[in-house]
Structure formats: structure tokens, C-alpha cells
Design a protein around this motif. Sequence first.
Motif, PDB file in Angstrom:
ATOM      1  N   TRP A 109       2.037   1.752  -3.660  1.00 53.50           N
ATOM      2  CA  TRP A 109       1.170   2.356  -4.648  1.00 53.50           C
ATOM      3  C   TRP A 109       1.239   3.248  -4.263  1.00 53.50           C
ATOM      4  N   ILE A 110       1.608   4.402  -2.943  1.00 49.41           N
ATOM      5  CA  ILE A 110       0.895   5.494  -2.497  1.00 49.41           C
ATOM      6  C   ILE A 110       2.164   6.427  -3.256  1.00 49.41           C
TER       7      ILE A 110
ATOM      8  N   LYS B 111       0.961  -1.374  -0.406  1.00 48.33           N
ATOM      9  CA  LYS B 111       0.041  -0.177  -0.176  1.00 48.33           C
ATOM     10  C   LYS B 111       0.554   1.470  -0.048  1.00 48.33           C
ATOM     11  N   LYS B 112       2.209   1.283   1.148  1.00 52.30           N
ATOM     12  CA  LYS B 112       2.752   2.379   1.117  1.00 52.30           C
ATOM     13  C   LYS B 112       3.110   2.555  -0.765  1.00 52.30           C
TER      14      LYS B 112
END
Length: 89
Positions: free
Chosen positions: A32-33, A29-30
Motif C-alpha cells: 500500500w505504501i 503495508k509495504k
Amino acid sequence: MEKGLKEKLLESGREEEESLGKKLWSESKKLWIVAGPAIFTRFSTFGVTVISQAFIGHIGATELAAFALVQTVLLRFANGILLDQSGAY
């Protein structure tokens, strides 16, 4: 400094161990941010270039040649300078 080699460098504030799947999901998730906007920018820039070439090709061969010259020489030259400056110290 004498605490040992197995000491964690960054304390997360949580004492319980997370599973590998949860760690992988959190890091993904980090990632992709950070990487998502860059990927979107690359795709959209390519799409705008392709659509512009298609429309300019309908106008005429001279206009298409002018656009191709500008695209390959000036824009790539400018991007090269920008990328070079981003890595300068």
C-alpha cells in the motif's frame, strides 16, 4: 553455495519465525505504501476530467467538443509516449 536448497536468500536478522498473518500484514503495508499514491492519482485524474467536462458542457457544445478532442487525442497520445518511454531500455 553448498548450504542446500532450503537456505533463505535474504536474511532478515530475526531468528524467530513469524506467523503467516504477520507476514501478510507486513507485506500488505509495504504494498500500500507503493500502490496507494498511484491509486490516488488515477482516481483524482479521473475526477478532474469528469468535473472539467461538466463545467465545460455548461459553457457550450463547441467548447465541450474541443475539450473532448484534446482529451482523447492529445492527452492519451502523450500518456502513450510517456508509458512507452518508461519501458524503453
